[in-house]
Scaffold this active site. Sequence first.
Site, PDB file in Angstrom:
ATOM      1  CB  SER A 195      32.914   9.595  -0.450  1.00 42.61           C
ATOM      2  OG  SER A 195      32.956   9.368  -1.827  1.00 42.61           O
ATOM      3  N   GLY A 196      35.233  11.720  -1.739  1.00 39.27           N
ATOM      4  CA  GLY A 196      35.397  12.905  -2.587  1.00 39.27           C
ATOM      5  C   GLY A 196      36.277  13.966  -1.957  1.00 39.27           C
TER       6      GLY A 196
ATOM      7  CB  THR B 186      42.029   8.231  -4.522  1.00 39.70           C
ATOM      8  OG1 THR B 186      41.141   7.467  -3.723  1.00 39.70           O
ATOM      9  CG2 THR B 186      42.683   7.357  -5.550  1.00 39.70           C
TER      10      THR B 186
ATOM     11  CG  ASN C  56      34.979  10.897  -5.789  1.00 39.22           C
ATOM     12  OD1 ASN C  56      35.192  11.399  -6.896  1.00 39.22           O
ATOM     13  ND2 ASN C  56      35.935  10.396  -5.032  1.00 39.22           N
TER      14      ASN C  56
ATOM     15  CB  SER D  68      33.523   7.071  -5.192  1.00 38.67           C
ATOM     16  OG  SER D  68      33.560   6.768  -3.832  1.00 38.67           O
ATOM     17  CB  SER D  69      38.396   4.391  -3.574  1.00 35.30           C
ATOM     18  OG  SER D  69      39.153   5.484  -4.023  1.00 35.30           O
TER      19      SER D  69
ATOM     20  N   GLY E 159      36.587   7.452   4.749  1.00 33.39           N
ATOM     21  CA  GLY E 159      36.384   8.215   5.986  1.00 33.39           C
ATOM     22  C   GLY E 159      34.990   7.941   6.511  1.00 33.39           C
TER      23      GLY E 159
ATOM     24  CD  GLU F  84      30.451   6.061   2.690  1.00 27.70           C
ATOM     25  OE1 GLU F  84      31.440   6.129   1.973  1.00 27.70           O
ATOM     26  OE2 GLU F  84      29.642   5.109   2.674  1.00 27.70           O
TER      27      GLU F  84
END
Length: 1045
Positions: free
Chosen positions: A124-125, A129, A174, A177-178, A406, A408
Amino acid sequence: MRYQGREVGVEGRVRLVMESALTARDRVGVQDFVLLENYTSEAAFIENLRRRFRENLIYTYIGSVLVSVNPYKELEIYSKQHMERYRGVSFYEISPHIYAVSDNTYRAMRTERKDQCILISGESGAGKTEASKKILLYYAVTCPANDHMASLGDRLLQSNPVLEAFGNAKTLRNDNSSRFGKYMDVQFDFRGAPVGGHILNYLLEKSRVVHQNHGERNFHIFYQLLDGGEEDLLKTLDLARNPQNYQYLVKGNCPRVSSINDKNDWKAVMKALSIIGFTEGEVQELLNIIASVLHLGNIQFGEGEDGETRITTDTQIRNLAKLLGVDGSALREALTHKKLIAKGEEMISPLNFEQAGSARDALAKAVYGRTFTWLVEKINQSLALKDEVYHSSKGSSVIGLLDIYGFEVLQHNSFEQFCINYCNEKLQQLFIELTLRSEQEEYETEGIAWETVQYFDNKIICDLIEEKHKGIISILDEECLRPGEACDVSFLEKLEDTLGGHAHFVTHKLANGKTRRVMSREEFRLLHYAGEVNYNVSGFLDKNNDLLYRSLKEVMCQSSHQILNQCFRREEVIDQKRPEMAATQFKNSLTKLMEILMSKEPSYVRCIKPNDAKQPGRFDEVLVRHQVKYLGLMENLRVRRAGFAYRRRFEAFLQRYKPLCPETWPNWHGRLADGVSTLVKHLGYKPEEYKLGRSKIFIRFPKTLFTTEDALEAKKPAIALTLQTSWRGYRERAKYQRIRHAVIVIQSAWRGMKARRRAKRRRQAAELIRRFIKGFIYRDEEYCPENEYFLDHVRFSFLKTLRKNLPKSVLDKSWPTPPPSLTEASEHLRRLHMQNMVMKYCRRIQPEWRKQMEQKVVASEIFKEQKDSYPQSVGKLFLGSRLESEQINLKVIQTLGNEKVQYGAAVTKYDRRGFKARPRQLLLTATFAVLVDRTKIKQRIDYNALRSISVGSLSDGIFVLHMPSEDNKQKGDVVLHCDHVIELVTKLAMMAGKINHVNVSPGSIRFAVARGKEGIIDFIRGSELKVAKGKRGHLLVTAPQISTT
Ligand SMILES: Nc1ncnc2c1ncn2[C@@H]1O[C@H](COP(=O)(O)OP(=O)(O)OP(=O)(O)O)[C@@H](O)[C@H]1O
Ligand SMILES: [Mg+2]
């Protein structure tokens, strides 16, 4: 700065290399990890990343895999110019970039006609995206546009802000974050223009709707609506602007984020919705749903008098029912009771306080989650390949973009992390399979013996999770469905029972002492390919169940709103079959995703997050090492480097290094393989250093390539010189050819024009001659077409000749001979000309001369061809007087008084009888003439009285003035002689007005002598002039003959 091929003393020794002619800045570290000398060293790997990151070089390859490090700042590398630079350029010729991957994938799709996919992974981050958006933008900008779908690019791009508003949230890692996985297909037609798109979404983190960790937020759309929504809108939705008013937004205690501008984002989302094609009604309903979730969160429960659970917030319920389009009391009932069907009978039982709260949250999650799915579907409809396009797009291909979470590993990992990490295991498996498979295929096609690559196959972990009956998911499902008191702990026990002893599964109970210390009792540990992760089982069952009470579903099915109607289908309530559990659903969707990806040619983008603080320029080595490990990058590199570090197609290799060998420079004309073989022999490659495949050369060690690169670098000045020389030569030659061509063009045009003119002149001349001849033949005919030109010409040329030869003076009698047709006109002209000349002459003439001329004219009228002496007189001027003034006696003048003497001449008077000659002066005044004898006027002759004048025709000077015989005062006619007889007679006749009374007598003159007597003067020709009395009393005048010559 020239690249020196230095070696740098880091662990594993990173060698600077120049793979291509790039700028010096681009040559930091290696652009491709496969060129790392010590490719097994993680430190060397990270050092290379760090060096490049420091220079803002965020992209590096591992073969065809792109590693991207989030710069956390805007870099000037995404402009249109950059896109153009990467368009159609071979992967290795230019510095690594997300555009290179995009372009390469696109070209592979176009040339090989095979579907492609780009898998973007990272934690994340890390920038997944952002990377996917850059790829999309690259296609939208650089691909040709399809006429039918001109706005498709726009809609594809605009789907991002919408999905991000509803599916992204600020997390600790993030700010954007998605919270869902996304796979997007972009469909291209046979010309390479994007014509359609389709999005698959995975596992939205619904729990966020009802709960957020401290410092995190709910999904962006809630805050955007409250901050950006117009007053009227908020009023209709019955919302207050402050997020703190809503229970579902206060948990994270973080309503505002400095990097996010909710108001602007709101506007962008509203615009995007309209571009994608949402109607106003749909947008309104969507916002109703968003608002209803907020209101749902504020529903409070309390205990009634009988201990039953009841809703304490009446207005909330009313608003909520209105927004959801459902019946208020039914909703109230459903939120506090559950409906059970046992043995075909419906039973209603009240919910306790906690259960009611969970039911409320479950409804919020279900409403939001299903609406999100509806949203994706709606976007898909807008992006869908339209029928007519579909038919014309045979041979179209697809590029898929996977932007998925990804690995986590959090402090506390729960059901979501379990699913996410499972997904990554699957992707890793796919990666290994595809990479190894393609490696193997390449070796086979190139005819090189396959060397086994040592790698960890994570199938065992996948099986551990997904295997039927024995896998963790199956056990979880079973536990959820099992009658009796199933709970998270019983699930853990079941896991221990079934999976105890598995090499990749550990629990507190199963662990050895060391591991046990770091694990709690509610945790199980999975040894993923990327590392160990502990999962806490609490909440697993609930999340897997994803339970929404039947009564709530029923209420929602009744909704009068379109969207909710599509989200909550009636069939769901009627259908007795239990829907699949969340984990199984996820597993199935992953299986489908794997199938999709397997059918495509993959490219990889691996995103790395350099620090946790979202700060630019900070490279946290520990964090990066962790990700390098979890992303399996070293594994990647090992697989890629297995056997050979470098491979390139013969033509590319030969093209690049041919200057290093005289036989291959400047061009190799034989077979490519022979050329490469000649080249490497010349370079002194040892047999163990390389292998020649069918179309590629494989080089085992980077060192070999570096030496070759260095040699090329050293050779470059010489090559540059050669290239320069030939380029200049070529340029000059081309210039010369251009000029020459231009000269020829001008010349031929000029010559052509000249020749055309000449031909035209000739044609005209021939025509003229023809007409002339014809005209000549017809010259005597009437004016007709045949002779008109000729006659006109003759006339014209006569007039032209005439103009030049007009007589200059009145006396000049010459005149050009006119053609017959102009005789009359010529005569007119001649007369006119003469008149004109005379007029001009007259205008010029002086009064004196005029008088002279008048007198001469009169003289001519009287004497011309009458008197012999006339011709002689013509050339002599008449004088004003033949007497000087002093010759006239003053007394005479006095006597004359006022009468002025206008002419005087000496004359001889002959007596009428004896013809005695007496000298006299004859003076003429205006009204009379006098004969003067010195001082005395002898006779006055009034002009009135003068009858006529007679003159002889010979050359003598005799003249007779005839007086009236009846006048007694007169003594008869007067006979006079004057040397200037013509002048005198002319003047007298004019003054006396007797011009018509002058007689020129050829023979003799009779004159009156007083009293009726007559005298005669005879004229004869003699030798000399003599006046004397003749025989018969006549006056005989002898006058000499005057020669006229
Ligand atoms: N190439 C880039 N250039 C500049 N900034 C970037 C770039 N990539 C990422 N960022 C920054 O990092 C932030 C996080 O990136 P992004 O949202 O793409 O991460 P992600 O991998 O999708 O994370 P998540 O898994 O949480 O969705 C972005 O909001 C942006 O500020
Ligand atoms: Mg994301």
